[in-house]
Write an enzyme that holds these catalytic residues in place. Structure first.
Site, PDB file in Angstrom:
ATOM      1  N   GLU A 107     -67.008  13.570 131.748  1.00  0.00           N
ATOM      2  CA  GLU A 107     -67.108  12.141 132.014  1.00  0.00           C
ATOM      3  C   GLU A 107     -65.737  11.545 132.293  1.00  0.00           C
ATOM      4  O   GLU A 107     -64.733  11.997 131.744  1.00  0.00           O
ATOM      5  CB  GLU A 107     -67.688  11.428 130.793  1.00  0.00           C
ATOM      6  CG  GLU A 107     -69.083  11.870 130.466  1.00  0.00           C
ATOM      7  CD  GLU A 107     -69.643  11.162 129.243  1.00  0.00           C
ATOM      8  OE1 GLU A 107     -70.808  11.394 128.932  1.00  0.00           O
ATOM      9  OE2 GLU A 107     -68.917  10.376 128.610  1.00  0.00           O
ATOM     10  N   CYS A 120     -60.100   6.460 131.856  1.00  0.00           N
ATOM     11  CA  CYS A 120     -60.208   7.308 130.665  1.00  0.00           C
ATOM     12  C   CYS A 120     -60.559   8.722 131.133  1.00  0.00           C
ATOM     13  O   CYS A 120     -61.609   8.951 131.730  1.00  0.00           O
ATOM     14  CB  CYS A 120     -61.297   6.706 129.785  1.00  0.00           C
ATOM     15  SG  CYS A 120     -61.639   7.658 128.321  1.00  0.00           S
ATOM     16  N   CYS A 131     -66.576  15.414 115.302  1.00  0.00           N
ATOM     17  CA  CYS A 131     -66.498  14.156 114.559  1.00  0.00           C
ATOM     18  C   CYS A 131     -67.919  13.594 114.455  1.00  0.00           C
ATOM     19  O   CYS A 131     -68.666  13.594 115.451  1.00  0.00           O
ATOM     20  CB  CYS A 131     -65.578  13.164 115.273  1.00  0.00           C
ATOM     21  SG  CYS A 131     -63.891  13.786 115.393  1.00  0.00           S
ATOM     22  N   CYS A 134     -69.367  10.891 116.912  1.00  0.00           N
ATOM     23  CA  CYS A 134     -69.097  11.047 118.341  1.00  0.00           C
ATOM     24  C   CYS A 134     -70.167  11.915 119.002  1.00  0.00           C
ATOM     25  O   CYS A 134     -70.488  12.996 118.507  1.00  0.00           O
ATOM     26  CB  CYS A 134     -67.716  11.657 118.542  1.00  0.00           C
ATOM     27  SG  CYS A 134     -67.331  11.961 120.271  1.00  0.00           S
ATOM     28  N   GLU A 183     -60.302  17.198 122.923  1.00  0.00           N
ATOM     29  CA  GLU A 183     -59.106  16.883 122.148  1.00  0.00           C
ATOM     30  C   GLU A 183     -57.887  17.288 122.996  1.00  0.00           C
ATOM     31  O   GLU A 183     -57.627  18.483 123.179  1.00  0.00           O
ATOM     32  CB  GLU A 183     -59.145  17.651 120.816  1.00  0.00           C
ATOM     33  CG  GLU A 183     -57.857  17.642 120.020  1.00  0.00           C
ATOM     34  CD  GLU A 183     -57.250  16.251 119.831  1.00  0.00           C
ATOM     35  OE1 GLU A 183     -57.952  15.322 119.413  1.00  0.00           O
ATOM     36  OE2 GLU A 183     -56.048  16.092 120.123  1.00  0.00           O
ATOM     37  N   LEU A 237     -58.063   7.412 113.496  1.00  0.00           N
ATOM     38  CA  LEU A 237     -57.948   7.516 112.035  1.00  0.00           C
ATOM     39  C   LEU A 237     -59.323   7.389 111.358  1.00  0.00           C
ATOM     40  O   LEU A 237     -59.764   8.299 110.665  1.00  0.00           O
ATOM     41  CB  LEU A 237     -56.973   6.452 111.521  1.00  0.00           C
ATOM     42  CG  LEU A 237     -56.549   6.619 110.072  1.00  0.00           C
ATOM     43  CD1 LEU A 237     -55.776   7.901 109.850  1.00  0.00           C
ATOM     44  CD2 LEU A 237     -55.724   5.427 109.604  1.00  0.00           C
TER      45      LEU A 237
END
Ligand code: SAH
Length: 370
Positions: A107, A120, A131, A134, A183, A237
């Site tokens: 994406e 992005c 996560c 997500c 990541e 965070l």
């Protein structure tokens, strides 16, 4: 030499020139029979056509001689990922599902603001971090993108807006956030290479100051990112205790909050002018109490930081809900009172499934139905 980003066409390999460094581009030109003493100039010209003019057709590169144009057309290509789906939100956000040469998809999102617009970019197909909030984490397939695929997303996004040649100022696509799927610090080499190409002054020439890399906290690479890339840093965070963060962001078990924040304190370009952004997704009843806000203030003491409060963007069967408006406002107020800017991000592109991983999962679901 062999090139990773080559593609087989009509029985022979075409070398994709996107994603190569200037040195590698020069080697390709040499391999096509251009003498060493000419290849430097030709490399500069080619670079200009690819990254400043955005041209994909070698025959349109008027400064190159006919024999070189012919050789390039026969042996090389300038490719971007193929846009397989494009969705436009009523708020101007645009989201693309981009297909790569192995048919996997990532994406890419464009988020316009009044005076700028951020693209992005994804760094991996899928993500290994899992996560809990997500959607990308629910997708099985994972691989690193190569530099061509990362730079190519930006170029394809720009093609959509026709923003070539690279404008000197007042760009629609003025900023980059490495905040898409994956990541980025688990794919450091390719991300670094891609960002070096994108910031090159003779090409796309996007300033480092307009690039932000977001990480869930791969501590050993944070310093390198600051020294070598000099881009802005964002840290996902989302929790103020290791106990909670271990469950929300399992990478925390490897690199706990104290280690993460100590890497942030040492981040080379962390100054008042370039604050570190801390992203904090607001999850109802999980991490959104006034006590959490106060603990966050204590943890961030001494770090030049800004906190982005992100209302949780729900996805089908997600185990969380977004915190209430009043709760988020109060959280923001406490942080402001403690001296930190803590804007509440307004959700963008909700009508086009703009949360991380949603468009891709939707596409997989539809494919399974067919
Ligand atoms: N792996 C990197 C970059 C990708 S995630 C990182 O963790 O920073 C980009 C941001 O989107 C992260 O802050 C992530 O926590 C947030 N995010 C992911 N899913 C979300 C959701 N459903 N709602 C709100 N924010 C989300």
């Amino acid at each position: 030499m062999s090139f990773l980003n080559s593609r087989e066409t009509k029985g022979h390999q075409l070398i994709n020139l996107v994603g190569l460094t200037q040195e590698e581009l020069s080697e390709v030109i040499n391999s096509l029979g251009i003498p060493q003493n000419k290849s430097k100039m030709r490399t500069k010209q080619l670079w200009h056509w690819i990254y400043f003019q955005g041209v994909t057709d070698f025959t349109k590169m008027t400064t190159l001689g006919e024999p070189l144009k012919k050789k390039l057309s026969e042996n090389c290509m300038i490719s971007r990922p193929k846009i397989s789906t494009e969705k436009k939100s009523i708020d101007g956000t645009r989201k693309w599902l981009m297909q790569l040469s192995d048919k996997s998809e990532v994406e890419c999102v464009y988020i316009p603001e009044s005076d700028r617009g951020a693209v992005c970019l994804s760094s991996q197909v899928g993500c290994t971090l899992n996560c809990k909030f997500c959607y990308t984490g629910t997708q099985k397939l994972v691989r690193n993108l190569d530099s061509a695929e990362i730079v190519g997303q930006f170029m394809a996004a720009r093609d959509s807006y026709g923003e070539w040649p690279s404008p000197k100022k007042e760009r629609l696509l003025s900023n980059i956030v490495m905040m898409g799927m994956g990541e980025p610090l688990y794919n450091y080499e390719n991300v670094a290479r891609a960002l070096q190409i994108i910031t090159d002054k003779e090409g796309i020439s996007l300033s480092k100051r307009r690039i932000t890399l977001s990480t869930a906290g791969v501590v050993p690479l944070i310093e390198r990112c600051g020294i070598e890339l000099g881009v802005g840093l964002a840290i996902s965070l989302h929790a103020v205790t290791d106990e909670l963060r271990n469950t929300l962001v399992p990478l925390n078990k490897k690199y706990p909050i104290s280690e993460l924040l100590s890497a942030c304190r040492k981040y080379p370009s962390a100054s008042n002018a370039r604050r570190i952004t801390f992203e904090y997704v607001m999850l109802k009843g999980i991490n959104d109490s006034p006590g959490d806000a106060r603990e966050l203030l204590r943890l961030l003491k001494g770090i030049h930081a800004k906190i982005n409060l992100i209302p949780f963007n729900p996805w089908p069967n997600s185990p969380f809900e977004c915190s209430g408006k009043g709760v988020i406002k109060e959280f923001s107020r406490i942080l402001n009172e403690g001296g930190y800017s803590a804007p509440i991000r307004s959700p963008r592109g909700r009508d086009i499934l703009a949360a991380c991983g949603q468009l891709k999962s939707e596409s997989l679901r539809l494919k399974r139905k067919i």
